[in-house]
Design a protein around this motif. Sequence first.
Motif, PDB file in Angstrom:
ATOM      1  N   VAL A   1      -0.641  -5.455  -8.559  1.00 22.81           N
ATOM      2  CA  VAL A   1       0.338  -4.512  -8.126  1.00 22.81           C
ATOM      3  C   VAL A   1       1.358  -4.173  -9.018  1.00 22.81           C
ATOM      4  N   TRP A   2       2.036  -5.236  -9.473  1.00 25.21           N
ATOM      5  CA  TRP A   2       3.228  -4.939 -10.399  1.00 25.21           C
ATOM      6  C   TRP A   2       2.990  -4.728 -11.792  1.00 25.21           C
ATOM      7  N   ALA A   3       1.337  -5.041 -12.187  1.00 27.12           N
ATOM      8  CA  ALA A   3       1.038  -4.597 -13.747  1.00 27.12           C
ATOM      9  C   ALA A   3       0.838  -3.076 -13.578  1.00 27.12           C
ATOM     10  N   LEU A   4       0.181  -2.685 -12.295  1.00 27.27           N
ATOM     11  CA  LEU A   4      -0.190  -1.202 -12.431  1.00 27.27           C
ATOM     12  C   LEU A   4       1.183  -0.328 -12.129  1.00 27.27           C
ATOM     13  N   MET A   5       2.181  -0.815 -11.465  1.00 22.79           N
ATOM     14  CA  MET A   5       3.534  -0.022 -11.329  1.00 22.79           C
ATOM     15  C   MET A   5       4.093  -0.116 -12.891  1.00 22.79           C
ATOM     16  N   LEU A   6       4.134  -1.118 -13.697  1.00 19.44           N
ATOM     17  CA  LEU A   6       4.531  -1.056 -14.904  1.00 19.44           C
ATOM     18  C   LEU A   6       3.934  -0.272 -15.618  1.00 19.44           C
ATOM     19  N   GLY A   7       2.466  -0.222 -15.384  1.00 19.81           N
ATOM     20  CA  GLY A   7       1.720   0.631 -16.546  1.00 19.81           C
ATOM     21  C   GLY A   7       1.950   2.079 -16.084  1.00 19.81           C
TER      22      GLY A   7
ATOM     23  N   HIS B 249       4.598   3.282 -14.945  1.00 17.71           N
ATOM     24  CA  HIS B 249       6.006   3.911 -15.417  1.00 17.71           C
ATOM     25  C   HIS B 249       6.098   3.808 -16.932  1.00 17.71           C
ATOM     26  N   LEU B 250       5.212   3.205 -17.718  1.00 16.77           N
ATOM     27  CA  LEU B 250       5.076   3.353 -19.042  1.00 16.77           C
ATOM     28  C   LEU B 250       4.575   4.473 -19.430  1.00 16.77           C
ATOM     29  N   ARG B 251       3.706   5.073 -18.540  1.00 21.03           N
ATOM     30  CA  ARG B 251       2.932   6.338 -18.637  1.00 21.03           C
ATOM     31  C   ARG B 251       3.450   7.617 -18.188  1.00 21.03           C
ATOM     32  N   HIS B 252       4.056   7.419 -17.473  1.00 19.61           N
ATOM     33  CA  HIS B 252       4.958   8.729 -16.667  1.00 19.61           C
ATOM     34  C   HIS B 252       6.291   8.584 -16.675  1.00 19.61           C
ATOM     35  N   GLY B 253       6.895   7.486 -16.986  1.00 13.99           N
ATOM     36  CA  GLY B 253       8.154   7.293 -17.117  1.00 13.99           C
ATOM     37  C   GLY B 253       9.019   7.816 -15.942  1.00 13.99           C
ATOM     38  N   SER B 254      10.468   8.095 -16.206  1.00 11.53           N
ATOM     39  CA  SER B 254      11.225   8.795 -15.391  1.00 11.53           C
ATOM     40  C   SER B 254      11.325  10.202 -15.919  1.00 11.53           C
ATOM     41  N   PRO B 255      11.647  10.784 -14.667  1.00 13.76           N
ATOM     42  CA  PRO B 255      11.747  12.306 -14.948  1.00 13.76           C
ATOM     43  C   PRO B 255      13.035  12.783 -15.913  1.00 13.76           C
ATOM     44  N   ARG B 256      12.873  13.350 -16.875  1.00 12.67           N
ATOM     45  CA  ARG B 256      13.921  13.763 -17.497  1.00 12.67           C
ATOM     46  C   ARG B 256      14.823  15.011 -16.978  1.00 12.67           C
ATOM     47  N   PRO B 257      16.219  15.073 -17.244  1.00 14.82           N
ATOM     48  CA  PRO B 257      16.950  16.113 -16.593  1.00 14.82           C
ATOM     49  C   PRO B 257      16.583  17.326 -17.001  1.00 14.82           C
TER      50      PRO B 257
ATOM     51  N   LEU C   2       0.992   6.381  -7.025  1.00 13.06           N
ATOM     52  CA  LEU C   2      -0.046   7.314  -7.688  1.00 13.06           C
ATOM     53  C   LEU C   2      -0.225   8.530  -7.294  1.00 13.06           C
ATOM     54  N   ARG C   3       0.223   8.816  -6.131  1.00  7.80           N
ATOM     55  CA  ARG C   3       0.523  10.500  -5.719  1.00  7.80           C
ATOM     56  C   ARG C   3       1.390  11.291  -6.277  1.00  7.80           C
TER      57      ARG C   3
ATOM     58  N   LEU D 104       0.753  -1.334   0.022  1.00  9.01           N
ATOM     59  CA  LEU D 104       0.019  -0.002   0.011  1.00  9.01           C
ATOM     60  C   LEU D 104       0.893   1.316  -0.093  1.00  9.01           C
ATOM     61  N   PRO D 105       1.833   1.301   0.914  1.00  3.81           N
ATOM     62  CA  PRO D 105       2.725   2.734   0.744  1.00  3.81           C
ATOM     63  C   PRO D 105       3.440   3.087  -0.812  1.00  3.81           C
ATOM     64  N   MET D 106       3.805   1.867  -1.236  1.00  2.75           N
ATOM     65  CA  MET D 106       4.437   2.004  -2.213  1.00  2.75           C
ATOM     66  C   MET D 106       3.496   2.456  -3.551  1.00  2.75           C
TER      67      MET D 106
END
Length: 114
Positions: free
Chosen positions: A74-80, A82-90, A28-29, A21-23
């Motif tokens: 949980v892990w499908a949500l996290m992958l989704g 990550h694919l949608r929002h990705g990592s922040p670009r510099p 999501l937040r 839950l915390p992760m």
Amino acid sequence: MDDIADAAGAVATAVFALGYLPMIARALRTRDLTSNSRANLVLTNTGNALQTCYVVLNLPLGPIWLLNGVNVAVWALMLGLHLRHGSPRPDDELCRASTVNKSIDERPKDPRVV
């Protein structure tokens, strides 16, 4: 003995779900998934898919099915995410603001804010 095993499985499933839950709430937040690499998320989802085949084909309906379902969700949500929002670009403003220690007065003023 089966009742004890089923109870232990149900408790284990609840503990795992509560531990996630915390992760999930943070992801999501903040939409910040930089602590998870895409390779890790893909490997985890691949492992979950293979584990699902094992559970479905070999084990009777019980707490392990629920635990597997929670893991997959949980892990499908996290992958989704990550694919949608990705990592922040510099070059992202938020990334620059976090890496460059600027005071509030030094930041550019938004002309729309009075």
